[in-house]
Design a protein around this motif. Sequence first.
Motif: not given
Length: 381
Positions: A208, A217-218, A213, A85-89, A211
């Motif tokens: 992960m 990136q994480a 993830l 996903s492109n939505e990452f917090h 979301s």
Amino acid sequence: MDHRVFITLLFVLSGTLNVLLIKWVSNQNVEGSDGKPHRFQHPVVLTMLMFLGEFLCFGVYKVVNALMSRRGLSAEQDHILTRGSNEFHPLSMLLPSFLRTIASILLFTGLFLTYATSFQMIRGVALIFVGLFSTMYLNHTLSSRHWLAIFTMTCGIIDILALDVQRVDYDYVTLPHTDHNTILTGDLLIIFAEVLHAFLYVYEEKHMKASDLVPIQAAGWQGIFGIVITAVAAICFNFVPILAPFNESSRGVFDDWTDLLPQLRGNTMLILALVGFTCSCAIHNCVGMTISKFSSSGNRLLADGIRVYFIWAFVIFAEWEILNLITILGFFILQTGIILYRQAIFVEWYRSTLARWQRIRYMDMNADAAPTPSSQPADVI
């Protein structure tokens, strides 16, 4: 080669390289800032290098993402390095970074005080706590088979701890101190670190998967937060005086950064070992998060336990340790519990044995049955 086999092999080899490089580095006697030789004991520095390697994953992600974006969105989504996903917090990786910092400092200190093989075998205790934490955060259920496996793994860990205290009297090639309390302290530090690692793995698996993830990136954001947290810890530990066996430095502090440059100056092999450790950490942690996302934390630990075979082979070949049959017995008990927990072999043995017994019973019943007369008319020729 199947990509799952390649990922597992890459995960095992990079983890094996980590342990061997750290143990080799910690055995080096190099000149400190006071002009006297000291062992290279820098757990905070090694933790910083580990997070630096994870930060490199963030750079790799950005480069790959930029290259794949030129080919269209579909190509970007299909690539294994950018799939997710492109939505990452980013703040969701703050707690894992904090836990990994504490656990890594404890692990590197424990490895300095104990054997490389014991270090890797004791790390199997993380599977026990992963099972317990999974019941609380992942809604998993532990059956009687799991509790039996946990009991078996506990017996194996106790056997390894008891033998480490005894074999220190004759097997001390890679040990900085040869007293019983020191090696027991190192083993207990590893156990405490694995409790934190178990919670870390369950947390990573939950976030992960929920979301979706991107693992690389994480891992990169963990590296960013980890560098900041470790830098604060480095400032504190650079001025904290401490007693033996944790004061292998010029000023008697936990991690003396003033010794670092004199120890690295002109020591090419030591620098190369630290560079290799940084790169292998980046690969190991990123691949480990990939396994947690697409499989489970338990399978991640199961794959991580394979590297103990490579470590055993190396330390015996390099004569770092003496082959001990009682230690192998404890390792066998531990591996039996791990296999039982993951039902990799025993369930299949049970099912095949039950099916074979049923077939034999069915054949015996057919053989014992008396022939019954047929009520059909005889054939007419």
